[in-house]
Design an enzyme around this catalytic site. Structure first.
Site, PDB file in Angstrom:
ATOM      1  N   LYS A 194       0.856  -1.175   0.000  1.00  0.00           N
ATOM      2  CA  LYS A 194       0.000   0.000   0.000  1.00  0.00           C
ATOM      3  C   LYS A 194       0.895   1.229   0.000  1.00  0.00           C
ATOM      4  CE  LYS A 194      -3.582   2.356   2.604  1.00  0.00           C
ATOM      5  NZ  LYS A 194      -4.528   2.277   3.719  1.00  0.00           N
ATOM      6  N   ARG A 204     -10.480   9.970   1.971  1.00  0.00           N
ATOM      7  CA  ARG A 204     -10.293  10.636   3.273  1.00  0.00           C
ATOM      8  C   ARG A 204     -11.420  11.608   3.547  1.00  0.00           C
ATOM      9  NH1 ARG A 204      -3.703  10.913   3.173  1.00  0.00           N
ATOM     10  NH2 ARG A 204      -3.480   8.654   2.964  1.00  0.00           N
ATOM     11  N   ARG A 216       1.228   9.929   6.100  1.00  0.00           N
ATOM     12  CA  ARG A 216       1.364   8.495   6.351  1.00  0.00           C
ATOM     13  C   ARG A 216       2.663   7.903   5.790  1.00  0.00           C
ATOM     14  NH1 ARG A 216      -3.734   8.281   8.143  1.00  0.00           N
ATOM     15  NH2 ARG A 216      -5.551   8.442   6.784  1.00  0.00           N
ATOM     16  N   LYS A 247      -2.094  -1.614  -3.978  1.00  0.00           N
ATOM     17  CA  LYS A 247      -2.965  -0.449  -3.944  1.00  0.00           C
ATOM     18  C   LYS A 247      -2.152   0.832  -4.022  1.00  0.00           C
ATOM     19  CE  LYS A 247      -5.919   1.724  -0.599  1.00  0.00           C
ATOM     20  NZ  LYS A 247      -6.357   1.773   0.742  1.00  0.00           N
TER      21      LYS A 247
HETATM   22  C1  PBG Z   1      -7.414   3.124   5.669  1.00  0.00           C
HETATM   23  C2  PBG Z   1      -7.649   3.034   4.212  1.00  0.00           C
HETATM   24  C3  PBG Z   1      -7.495   4.021   3.223  1.00  0.00           C
HETATM   25  C4  PBG Z   1      -7.952   3.464   2.032  1.00  0.00           C
HETATM   26  C5  PBG Z   1      -8.325   2.160   2.315  1.00  0.00           C
HETATM   27  N1  PBG Z   1      -8.113   1.915   3.659  1.00  0.00           N
HETATM   28  C6  PBG Z   1      -7.056   5.423   3.336  1.00  0.00           C
HETATM   29  C7  PBG Z   1      -5.686   5.789   3.620  1.00  0.00           C
HETATM   30  O1  PBG Z   1      -4.785   4.973   3.824  1.00  0.00           O
HETATM   31  O2  PBG Z   1      -5.471   6.991   3.700  1.00  0.00           O
HETATM   32  C8  PBG Z   1      -8.038   4.159   0.700  1.00  0.00           C
HETATM   33  C9  PBG Z   1      -9.113   3.664  -0.203  1.00  0.00           C
HETATM   34  C10 PBG Z   1      -9.445   4.557  -1.342  1.00  0.00           C
HETATM   35  O3  PBG Z   1      -8.824   5.607  -1.566  1.00  0.00           O
HETATM   36  O4  PBG Z   1     -10.381   4.187  -2.060  1.00  0.00           O
HETATM   37  N2  PBG Z   1      -6.094   3.092   6.064  1.00  0.00           N
END
Ligand code: PBG
Length: 328
Positions: A194, A204, A216, A247
């Site tokens: 990720k 968000r 992050r 992702k």
């Molecule tokens: C939570 C999470 C996020 C997403 C999935 N789980 C947000 C992030 O890490 O800021 C993003 C999903 C999307 O953008 O569709 N950690």
């Protein structure tokens, strides 16, 4: 003699018979936002067509998803109150356990996947517990909280838990907690690779999870890295991940393809909120053809190696597939 690859492109039937990649609705997972409360069904401005539902409204929404042909949902919980340690994330009566109870009652066959993370539940918006002056997220202090969250989802009937926090060692911690709790059949789909991506912007807003300070980058991956992705996959597989994920989707097809080559377990690709919203925005302006672009993107993910595609367009895609409306 001229070699003529065009022979296999000359009409729809021959293209359909000889195409190298096929999609099936069983590959699709639809992400949904569940909000604490009752009677809630609200639009998400940055993601036209997506809504937040309270648990009591969820079955109506899922009915439409299931009848389009999608049999898997990925649930994100939005609690009423947030605190420093994200305690609603591991409340057995929290928003996700409530949603699971509803869904399991109405749709016993539906595959329920739950996002396991703290960011939607913490008042600072980080995926783990910050410590000290600089707010550096404390990896090892976060692990037991994630394990508790996963366990609360498993108890309420989650089929698959999906940790998205990017703490080191969380798959192992979650697997151990699930096994100890007797949930040996609950699978772990890890957001193994990720990236710290700007493509999560609309999410968000949807989840109200923008970090109150910092970003992050000390836990999510650096977009410039590829070999590190392979290491993350290896670690998660060793720790017991049943499914791994990459992702975002389209901007990381090279990563997806390499991950597919080395992964001994199924590989998911998450076509994230920013990818969705960009397509929506451009198609609303008439600049692109939404259906054709969405289909092309989904085939690209499958071609690059995705066994599972997580997308906000899942119901549309499944509908187009079943009605034979996907044309190449
Ligand atoms: C939570 C999470 C996020 C997403 C999935 N789980 C947000 C992030 O890490 O800021 C993003 C999903 C999307 O953008 O569709 N950690």
């Amino acid at each position: 003699m001229i070699i003529r690859p065009r022979r296999l492109r000359r009409n729809k039937a021959v293209r359909a018979m000889t195409c190298e990649t096929r999609l099936s609705a069983s590959m699709f997972v639809y992400p949904m936002f569940v909000k604490e409360g009752r009677g809630i069904e609200e639009e998400i401005p940055a993601m036209p067509g997506q809504r937040r539902f309270s648990a009591d409204r969820l079955p109506y929404a899922v009915e439409r998803v299931v009848s389009a042909g999608v049999n898997a949902v990925l649930l994100f919980g939005l609690p009423e109150k947030k605190d420093f340690l994200g305690s609603e994330a591991y409340n057995d009566d929290g928003v996700i356990p409530k949603a699971l109870n509803e869904l399991k009652r109405h749709f016993p066959e539906l595959l329920c996947i739950t996002d396991v993370c703290l960011c939607e539940y913490t008042d600072h918006g980080h995926c783990g517990c910050p410590r000290g002056e600089d707010g550096y997220v404390d990896n090892d202090a976060t692990l037991p909280l994630l394990a508790k969250a996963a366990l609360s989802h498993a108890r309420a009937g989650a089929d698959i838990v999906a940790p998205s926090d990017m703490m080191d060692g969380r798959v192992e911690a979650i697997r151990a907690a699930l096994d100890e709790g007797g949930h040996v059949d609950t699978a772990v789909m890890s957001y193994s690779v990720k990236y710290a991506s700007a493509f999560y912007g609309p999410f968000r807003e949807a989840a109200g999870s923008t970090p109150a300070f910092g970003d992050r980058r000390t836990y999510q991956m650096d977009p410039r890295n590829r070999r590190e992705a392979l290491r993350e996959i290896e670690l998660d597989v060793e720790e017991g991940a049943d499914i791994v994920m990459v992702k975002p989707g389209l901007p990381y097809l090279d990563i997806l393809s390499t991950v597919k080559d080395i992964s001994p377990v199924p590989v998911g690709a998450y076509c994230v909120s920013g990818e969705y919203s960009m397509i929506k925005a451009a198609s609303e302006r008439g600049w692109i053809d939404e259906r054709r672009v969405v289909c092309e993107a989904a085939f690209s993910l499958a071609r690059a190696g995705a066994d599972i595609i997580i997308t906000y367009h899942a119901p549309e895609l499944a509908g187009w597939l079943s009605r034979g409306e996907i044309e190449f």
